[in-house]
Design a protein around this motif. Structure first.
Motif: not given
Ligand SMILES: Cc1ncc(C[n+]2csc(CCOP(=O)(O)OP(=O)(O)O)c2C)c(N)n1
Length: 513
Positions: A361-362, A411-414, A439, A443-444, A385, A441, A387
């Protein structure tokens, strides 16, 4: 043989020999049959979304379907988000769910639901054999349906009594339909457009950004000056030194519009007209300049490779040398972690023939640019899309290609949607190195919130923070059976990547951001 054995035998003889599963009582005859029929590798997954995502990753890399096994409607429902991604990836997949015995359904026992209705939106084929003697033919038809076109999801619902009842030897043959070529006028018109000198792009759908098709597209681009583009969401791209470079349409609408600005013509080959990921009150949904002419050479389920070859013939470009990315060695970065440094660390350590799974992701926006001229590798991204696909995709890709190193950029959330995939990777000793970009968050979504213009309120911002409490990915990974380390500088990351990628075993690196 009983219906479950007939099913597995038909699967194996049809080339489907890997099953990602999370079974229950109604599927227990299928599980029991694994000891009576040889040739099927069962791989347990601790959440159904891991199994469906792994089957997707497997199909993207193996080019053939795996099967799944889910527990009635609820198990299937847990699988749906990644079945959505698999549907969007146009992969072949034989999706199996158990059901109550046919005569038991009318008693409305707790697990009863309308399974066909749950899965129909993602399935090109749904069949519920009513007894054991129907199982083998239904399975053969499902395999054929999975293979048809570019690859589709074929769902088989197996009532428990069809699984446990006796039947004859399975002998249903699997027929596979041929892809159809579009009409010759489609490539004649495309050739005429490519000769008229206007700025033109070829938008390449799945299966055209790999192998011979990618080379053929490169020849056409070299002969005509056309640009090669891929949609933001694609199943598998082969890239690196020696291959034609394909530009990916960016995720951010404004960036995508800039990338496509100036195009007068676009030729769609197995891809749709490029549209923004999301609508926005003051931005267009479609990304092409308004005066850009759109020509569809072939649709996704057509013989796109054949159409591409015919187009090359029409242009006399079959043998035109294509522009190859030349190898650029990236120096290992040092010092404090930056997003550019992360991308350089990946480029500097990427082993030859690595399979990169990108759900960064970001944190990963610079990754593809940094690795464009690296050693040859494959790049797999989220197609739908939804995640939580990265870790399961890595499992499936590693099962399909055990000799190749897999690098999962996560990414951590995903990661937290389907973290259980790590346990399957540990159990199967899969050669996967995972980097978690922590991160803390979403973040995106913070970016989306900021783009609304008003100062984001604290309650809104709190919904997008995942750092309270802080999540310890090193501990989580170890708990699921995978050795892990934390890299707090680029030097530590590069060292951990070298170690991890060379270890031949699963490992995880947390990078706090
Ligand atoms: C299944 C599903 N649920 C929710 C979303 C909405 N969503 C999009 S991005 C995102 C957060 C991504 O956070 P993370 O993976 O940590 O990456 P970051 O944005 O921090 O780089 C969410 C929740 C989604 N796309 N799919």
């Amino acid at each position: 043989v009983n219906g479950a054995e007939a099913l597995i035998r038909t699967l194996v003889s049809g080339g489907v020999d890997t099953c990602f599963m999370n079974p229950g009582t109604s599927e227990i005859h299928f599980v029991a049959a694994l000891d009576r029929v040889s040739g099927m590798r069962g791989i347990p997954c601790l959440f159904e979304g891991v199994a469906s995502g792994a089957a997707d990753g497997y199909a993207r890399m193996a080019g053939k379907p795996a099967c799944t096994l889910f527990h009635l409607g609820p198990g299937l429902s847990n699988a749906l988000a990644n079945l959505h991604n698999a549907y969007r990836a146009h992969v072949p997949l034989v999706n199996i769910a158990g059901d109550h015995a046919t005569y038991h359904r009318r008693f409305d026992a707790p697990l009863t639901s309308d399974i066909e209705a749950i899965v129909r939106p993602y399935s090109a084929f749904v069949r519920t054999p009513q007894n054991a003697s129907e199982v083998s033919q239904a399975c053969a038809d499902a395999i054929a349906a999975a293979h048809s076109g570019r690859g589709q999801i074929a769902t088989l619902i197996l009532p428990a009594d069809a699984a446990w009842s006796e039947t004859g030897e399975p002998n249903a043959p699997v027929g596979v339909a041929k892809l159809s070529l579009p009409d010759a006028s489609a490539w004649d018109e495309a050739a005429a457009l490519l000769r008229n000198g206007a700025p033109t792009a070829l938008l390449l759908g799945p299966h055209l950004i790999q192998g011979e098709a990618l080379v053929m597209a490169g020849r056409i681009a070299a002969a005509t000056g056309a640009k090669l583009l891929a949609p933001f969401a694609f199943g598998r791209m082969q890239r690196g030194v020696g291959l034609p470079a394909v530009e990916r349409i960016p995720y951010v609408t404004a960036d995508a519009i800039v990338k496509l600005a100036g195009l007068k013509q676009i030729i769609l080959i197995g891809a749709g007209v490029p549209a923004a990921f999301f609508a926005h009150p003051d931005r267009p949904s479609l990304l092409l300049p308004q005066d850009c002419k759109v020509h569809e050479l072939a649709r996704v389920h057509d013989d796109c490779e054949g159409a591409l070859e015919a187009l090359a013939d029409a242009l006399g470009a079959r043998q035109t040398p294509f522009a190859k990315a030349s190898y650029v060695k990236t120096a290992a970065p040092h010092g404090a972690i930056t997003l550019q440094g992360l991308a350089e660390a990946v480029a500097a350590t990427l082993p030859e023939q690595a399979i990169v799974i990108d759900e960064s992701i970001t944190s990963g926006r610079g990754m593809m640019a940094a690795t464009q001229s690296a050693v040859p590798h494959d790049w797999l991204v989220n197609t739908g899309g939804s995640i939580g696909i990265g870790l399961p995709l890595a499992v499936g890709a590693a099962v399909a290609c055990p000799e190749r190193p897999v690098l999962c950029l996560e990414a951590d959330g995903s990661a937290l949607y389907t973290l259980q995939a790590l346990w399957t990777a540990a159990r199967e000793k899969l050669r996967i190195t995972t980097i978690v970009f922590a991160n803390r968050a979403y973040a995106i979504l913070k970016g989306e919130l900021a783009a609304l213009g008003d100062n984001p309120g604290p309650r809104a911002l709190e919904m997008l923070d995942i750092g309270r409490p802080d999540i310890d990915f090193v501990a989580l990974s170890k708990a699921l059976g995978i050795p892990a380390t934390r890299a707090t500088t680029l030097d530590e990351l590069v060292a951990a990547l070298h170690r991890g990628l060379e270890s031949g075993a699963p490992n995880l690196i947390e990078v706090p951001l």
